[in-house]
Design an enzyme around this catalytic site. Structure first.
Site, PDB file in Angstrom:
ATOM      1  N   SER A  91       0.856  -1.191   0.000  1.00  0.00           N
ATOM      2  CA  SER A  91       0.000   0.000   0.000  1.00  0.00           C
ATOM      3  C   SER A  91       0.890   1.240   0.000  1.00  0.00           C
ATOM      4  CB  SER A  91      -0.879   0.018   1.255  1.00  0.00           C
ATOM      5  OG  SER A  91      -1.562   1.256   1.363  1.00  0.00           O
ATOM      6  N   TYR A 140      -1.965  -0.379  10.709  1.00  0.00           N
ATOM      7  CA  TYR A 140      -2.120  -0.845   9.321  1.00  0.00           C
ATOM      8  C   TYR A 140      -0.939  -0.362   8.474  1.00  0.00           C
ATOM      9  CZ  TYR A 140      -3.856  -1.163   4.506  1.00  0.00           C
ATOM     10  OH  TYR A 140      -3.982  -1.432   3.160  1.00  0.00           O
TER      11      TYR A 140
HETATM   12  N1  LIG Z   1      -8.907  -0.803  -0.725  1.00  0.00           N
HETATM   13  C1  LIG Z   1      -7.877   0.020  -0.625  1.00  0.00           C
HETATM   14  O1  LIG Z   1      -8.016   1.257  -0.578  1.00  0.00           O
HETATM   15  C2  LIG Z   1      -6.482  -0.550  -0.573  1.00  0.00           C
HETATM   16  C3  LIG Z   1      -5.398   0.321  -0.805  1.00  0.00           C
HETATM   17  C4  LIG Z   1      -4.111  -0.179  -0.756  1.00  0.00           C
HETATM   18  C5  LIG Z   1      -3.902  -1.514  -0.485  1.00  0.00           C
HETATM   19  N2  LIG Z   1      -4.970  -2.336  -0.254  1.00  0.00           N
HETATM   20  C6  LIG Z   1      -4.698  -3.734   0.049  1.00  0.00           C
HETATM   21  O2  LIG Z   1      -5.274  -4.536  -0.951  1.00  0.00           O
HETATM   22  C7  LIG Z   1      -5.620  -5.802  -0.406  1.00  0.00           C
HETATM   23  C8  LIG Z   1      -7.054  -6.141  -0.770  1.00  0.00           C
HETATM   24  O3  LIG Z   1      -7.902  -5.144  -0.235  1.00  0.00           O
HETATM   25  P1  LIG Z   1      -9.355  -4.875  -0.830  1.00  0.00           P
HETATM   26  O4  LIG Z   1      -9.511  -3.426  -1.011  1.00  0.00           O
HETATM   27  O5  LIG Z   1      -9.629  -5.757  -1.959  1.00  0.00           O
HETATM   28  O6  LIG Z   1     -10.242  -5.277   0.447  1.00  0.00           O
HETATM   29  P2  LIG Z   1     -11.416  -6.358   0.605  1.00  0.00           P
HETATM   30  O7  LIG Z   1     -12.404  -6.241  -0.493  1.00  0.00           O
HETATM   31  O8  LIG Z   1     -11.888  -6.234   2.006  1.00  0.00           O
HETATM   32  O9  LIG Z   1     -10.664  -7.738   0.389  1.00  0.00           O
HETATM   33  C9  LIG Z   1      -9.872  -8.319   1.362  1.00  0.00           C
HETATM   34  C10 LIG Z   1      -9.667  -9.760   1.002  1.00  0.00           C
HETATM   35  O10 LIG Z   1      -8.867 -10.363   2.029  1.00  0.00           O
HETATM   36  C11 LIG Z   1      -9.558 -11.490   2.531  1.00  0.00           C
HETATM   37  N3  LIG Z   1      -9.309 -11.645   3.944  1.00  0.00           N
HETATM   38  C12 LIG Z   1      -9.495 -10.741   4.932  1.00  0.00           C
HETATM   39  N4  LIG Z   1      -9.244 -11.307   6.128  1.00  0.00           N
HETATM   40  C13 LIG Z   1      -8.905 -12.592   5.871  1.00  0.00           C
HETATM   41  C14 LIG Z   1      -8.574 -13.703   6.699  1.00  0.00           C
HETATM   42  N5  LIG Z   1      -8.562 -13.612   8.035  1.00  0.00           N
HETATM   43  N6  LIG Z   1      -8.286 -14.888   6.119  1.00  0.00           N
HETATM   44  C15 LIG Z   1      -8.323 -15.014   4.762  1.00  0.00           C
HETATM   45  N7  LIG Z   1      -8.640 -14.005   3.934  1.00  0.00           N
HETATM   46  C16 LIG Z   1      -8.933 -12.807   4.490  1.00  0.00           C
HETATM   47  C17 LIG Z   1     -11.034 -11.212   2.286  1.00  0.00           C
HETATM   48  O11 LIG Z   1     -11.771 -12.424   2.159  1.00  0.00           O
HETATM   49  P3  LIG Z   1     -12.768 -13.055   3.251  1.00  0.00           P
HETATM   50  O12 LIG Z   1     -13.443 -11.942   3.966  1.00  0.00           O
HETATM   51  O13 LIG Z   1     -13.653 -13.903   2.421  1.00  0.00           O
HETATM   52  O14 LIG Z   1     -11.870 -13.865   4.138  1.00  0.00           O
HETATM   53  C18 LIG Z   1     -10.982 -10.528   0.933  1.00  0.00           C
HETATM   54  O15 LIG Z   1     -10.921 -11.479  -0.087  1.00  0.00           O
HETATM   55  C19 LIG Z   1      -5.357  -5.715   1.089  1.00  0.00           C
HETATM   56  O16 LIG Z   1      -4.099  -6.293   1.373  1.00  0.00           O
HETATM   57  C20 LIG Z   1      -5.316  -4.219   1.334  1.00  0.00           C
HETATM   58  O17 LIG Z   1      -4.532  -3.895   2.453  1.00  0.00           O
HETATM   59  C21 LIG Z   1      -6.255  -1.888  -0.299  1.00  0.00           C
END
Ligand SMILES: NC(=O)c1ccc[n+]([C@@H]2O[C@H](COP(=O)([O-])OP(=O)(O)OC[C@H]3O[C@@H](n4cnc5c(N)ncnc54)[C@H](OP(=O)(O)O)[C@@H]3O)[C@@H](O)[C@H]2O)c1
Length: 260
Positions: free
Chosen positions: A139, A152
């Site tokens: 990130s 985070y």
């Molecule tokens: N959204 C943003 O603004 C942003 C910006 C920079 C980086 N990121 C990074 O991008 C990645 C994906 O984020 P996103 O925006 O796509 O969020 P998201 O839609 O909430 O997706 C998160 C994913 O991680 C899985 N996950 C969460 N906790 C878990 C656990 N305990 N065990 C297994 N799987 C787990 C969730 O699946 P389940 O709930 O089905 O387990 C889901 O598939 C993350 O690493 C986040 O830090 C996001």
């Protein structure tokens, strides 16, 4: 030999977009997250529309033995992992002292421990084959502390440093590692899980497609840390000219994640 791309966090958001993109490119997949129903639905759709093999491995990566279970799943089915995409992760927003202890442990385990464990499990065979790629979704928050997202941002700094160091350790091995470091992405689920009022973010929020494009760019080139948008690159570049304290203070204002 049949190769597979393993994607954690494939049930929603960025990971789901990545799974769709890898499938369109013809990769066979192993999808990992907790939500088995969502993974099964996605797997069915990708098998039907892209004609690729898709396996579902539902695991809670906040459990310390989850990475080993994912590895065992692949071993038992004879699935050779050629690309490992560590995308699972979540944020917790708000003031540090009010953070629920259990949430902190879970976030640290999913965002850091599981990433290390999965790389350590799948890397040896990649080294033997002298081919393979590890993609970490870090990130922009990993480039400076973000007040209101202190823990985070620290987990993402961990991923950035891990990726940098391993890229040197892997030189000449035939295995590559790189990280994609997005700024804010349009995904309400991510913010609602974090308890982050999205309307208080005062910088551009990009679509998940920019992350997909950045991963593609990473796979095609040699970059180590990929900042998907011009704004992301500007943010990191401008940090060279201001004290870190100011960069962190500004990041906190931009994110609007502190409690009022
Ligand atoms: N959204 C943003 O603004 C942003 C910006 C920079 C980086 N990121 C990074 O991008 C990645 C994906 O984020 P996103 O925006 O796509 O969020 P998201 O839609 O909430 O997706 C998160 C994913 O991680 C899985 N996950 C969460 N906790 C878990 C656990 N305990 N065990 C297994 N799987 C787990 C969730 O699946 P389940 O709930 O089905 O387990 C889901 O598939 C993350 O690493 C986040 O830090 C996001």
């Amino acid at each position: 030999m049949n190769f597979y791309t393993l994607i954690t966090g494939a049930s929603t958001g960025i990971g789901k977009y990545l799974a769709e993109d890898f499938a369109r490119m013809g990769d066979n997949l192993v999808l990992v997250a907790r939500s088995k129903d969502k993974l099964e639905a996605l797997a069915g759709e990708l098998r039907r529309t892209c004609g690729v093999e898709v396996h579902v491995c539902a695991q809670d990566l906040s459990a310390v033995d989850a990475a080993a279970k994912v590895f065992e799943f692949c071993e038992q089915k004879g699935l050779v992992i050629d690309k490992l995409v560590n995308c699972a992760g979540f944020s917790v927003a708000g003031d540090f002292e009010r953070m629920d202890e259990e949430m902190f442990v879970q976030m640290a385990t999913v965002n850091m421990v599981a990433v290390v464990a999965l790389i350590r499990l799948f890397l040896p065979a990649m080294r033997v084959r002298r081919r393979g790629t590890v993609v970490n979704i870090a990130s922009l928050a990993g480039f400076q502390g973000v007040p209101g997202m202190a823990a985070y941002s620290a987990t993402k700094a961990f991923v950035v440093n891990l990726t940098e160091a391993l890229s040197i350790e892997l030189q000449g091995s035939g295995v590559r590692i790189f990280a994609v470091c997005p700024g804010f992405i349009d995904n309400d689920l991510f913010y609602s899980r974090a308890g982050h009022d999205r309307s208080r973010i005062i910088v551009p929020v990009s679509s998940p497609e920019v992350v997909v494009k950045a991963v593609r760019k990473g796979l095609a080139g040699k970059a180590l840390l990929i900042l998907p948008t011009f704004f992301d690159r500007l943010m990191v570049f401008s940090q060279r000219f201001v004290p870190r304290k100011i960069a962190a203070g500004l990041a906190g204002v931009f994110a609007g994640a502190r409690e009022k």
